[in-house]
Design an enzyme around this catalytic site. Sequence first.
Site, PDB file in Angstrom:
ATOM      1  N   ALA A  65       0.864  -1.172   0.000  1.00 12.88           N
ATOM      2  CA  ALA A  65       0.000   0.000   0.000  1.00 12.88           C
ATOM      3  C   ALA A  65       0.903   1.225   0.000  1.00 12.88           C
ATOM      4  CB  ALA A  65      -0.879  -0.015   1.244  1.00 12.88           C
ATOM      5  N   GLY A 104       0.504  -4.972   0.749  1.00 14.68           N
ATOM      6  CA  GLY A 104      -0.649  -4.948  -0.148  1.00 14.68           C
ATOM      7  C   GLY A 104      -0.327  -5.508  -1.530  1.00 14.68           C
ATOM      8  N   GLU A 107      -0.749  -9.109  -1.134  1.00 10.51           N
ATOM      9  CA  GLU A 107      -2.182  -9.345  -0.916  1.00 10.51           C
ATOM     10  C   GLU A 107      -2.959  -9.250  -2.229  1.00 10.51           C
ATOM     11  OE1 GLU A 107      -2.179  -6.403   2.351  1.00 10.51           O
ATOM     12  OE2 GLU A 107      -3.372  -7.880   3.451  1.00 10.51           O
ATOM     13  N   GLU A 127       4.022  -5.578   7.134  1.00  8.69           N
ATOM     14  CA  GLU A 127       3.245  -4.532   7.824  1.00  8.69           C
ATOM     15  C   GLU A 127       3.624  -4.403   9.293  1.00  8.69           C
ATOM     16  OE1 GLU A 127       2.050  -6.726   5.690  1.00  8.69           O
ATOM     17  OE2 GLU A 127       0.567  -5.810   4.360  1.00  8.69           O
TER      18      GLU A 127
END
Length: 686
Positions: A65, A104, A107, A127
Amino acid sequence: MQINDVTTLDRDGAIAIVTIDSPPVNALSATVRTGVAEAMAKAYADDTVAAIVLMCAGRTFFAGADITELGKPPIQPDLRALQRIVEDAPKPVIAAMHGTALGGGLELALVAHRRIAVPSAKCGLPEVKLGLMPGAGGTQRLPRVVGAERALEMMTSGEPIGADEAERIGLFDRLAAEGALREDAVAFARAVAAAGEPLEKVRDRPLTAEPGLFDAFRATHARRFRGLTAPENIIRSVEQAIPLSFEEGLTNERDLFRELLDGPQSAALRHVFFAERQAARVDALPKGIATLPVNRVGVIGAGTMGGGIAMNFANVGLPVTIVETRQEALDRGLGIIRRNYENSAKKGKLTADQVEQRMACLTGSLALDDLDDCDLVIEAVFEQMDVKQDLFRRLDAVAKPGAILATNTSYLDVDAIAAVTGRPESVLGLHFFSPANVMRLLEIVNADKTDPAVLATAVALARTIGKVGVVVGNCFGFVGNRMLAARHAQAEAVVNEGAMPWDVDRVIAGFGFAMGPFAMRDLVGLDVGWKREASTGATVREVLNEMGRHGQKTGGGYYDYDEKRTATPSPVAERAVFDFSAEQGIERRAVSDDEIRDRCLLAMVNEGAKILDEGIAQRASDIDTVWINGYGWPPYRGGPMFWADQVGLPVVLEKLNALAAAHGDVFVPSPLIERLVGSGKGFADA
Ligand code: 3HC
């Protein structure tokens, strides 16, 4: 076809290829997410497309992210919305990875129907290092692919794994040839489309765990998780999902993620992430300034420090000449370096060949003259001004014109050292931290006359050898040791007034440091460098030193140590503390834990503010970077200046004023703090 600034959609026969090119690391920003969503929609609508490859240009697949967007109002499509688009695709989507597929990014790959990667790729869910947990289904999908235990390990360590391993544990379906990701991914996509099997979604797989796994995992890693909030939320997210539906598990994950995102630890760790990268930027340097070539390094002194410094350069293949005064000391130093490398080899971190390659980079010598071909010379000799000055005079006569001359002094005036040479513009401080081959911090001391090109070279070199370089100004103890001296003075003062060394250590360790100041002293040796302490007058430390209690190496200092070096509070030290207070005419009193914490830490903050105000540090976050990488400040508290901002500068100011009234001038607030509070700002805005 260009979809938006960062996204292209093109074709190879029936295969559509969506490529993102958003330097530097293809973070999943709003623009990137929009681009992927639009490209997917186009490919879905096109009946001639049989399957879709999702990949990135540049150095890496999505590295996660976009951290700069975290905590701000979400922009649609958010990552989860994008994942639904991909997961529910009417045709197979193949994630094709290179570089680092992180957070992310991984993911997103987990909602694709197949995953392929080049062997050099790495993947992971880091993370936790930002005080977070995977928040886009990672805690729900990864355990469904690699099993709950393996997933917990990956998510709570945050460490990436290599593509080989990812393939072995079923996270990647296949490996592409290095350099041929696009071709191999397209071929794979074709095969998947041709097979015509129902689309495989990770979410449809079962989530199971052995009974007792979660508590056992907590217990095994209790030490590593101490003080941290993220690991527990990660474990809970998997544990609580076992009886839930996939969607319920996802909702729960979102709540647990949110809790972390809104909490103080993630704010601190995200600050640390950017602070470390920011530290490499030196405002004083002209943009794009050229660095000087460094092809051979000289190190003077083969002791613990010199040896560790030399290893940094040998590790990256730079030849090093190490100079000592006596053959015996040289042999011993080189022997220790070899042993260090061999220990790494035993742990599987180096091959036998690498050990030899690194040793081959090192040349020992007893003659300073042998440094005449070095581009950079770093001295690590005895910490005394006349010794250093004498050496720099001789070095000046030997070193080639333009060579950089660096001192590894930890306290002394670099200008005074530079002044004895005919080339002060080539002199600067490179302050390594012990063990110098391990500790990440490098204080780069920009002396009065240091040439910008010399400084820029040092900054670049720090990165080459894997250090976090922080440029600091020249003053007693620079940033780190100057603040350490302020903390030590308070630690000693509270002991004189009524606390015990182990009380101080308990409070400081309770705050999150690996150890307190007195345990640290015992480890380093009470006799090391004590003459140069900022604390004035006699102290308990001197009393213990006089008794021959120099710390762990003599079996006792503030603590007593058994053969396993287990510490117990020493009755001898306790007696010494009481006697010392009595001698000084101090009536001992109860000192609360809060007082210990405030005095030790706020003394540091106040000193840090002065350092900032004097321009010794460029920015508050550089001070944080120094303390986190060199002195064990707990990263989840963001560094002393960030912590002060989190406490609130008005509160800090009030406490400093109260402490100044009770305990003297060191607590008189720095004018910078007064100014910041006056204008409603924090150190972050200074
Ligand atoms: N978001 C925004 N910026 C990022 C970023 C990210 N995820 N990752 C890296 N950057 C920026 C850095 O700040 C740096 O910017 P700068 O040049 O302006 O200083 C630049 O990219 C290059 O980064 P590095 O200097 O770190 O480059 P390296 O090549 O040394 O390392 C890397 C590359 C391994 C990708 C490293 O940058 C990294 O570890 N990044 C963080 C990865 C991460 O934590 N991802 C998870 C994010 S959280 C998440 O995904 C939540 C989700 O679960 C919902």
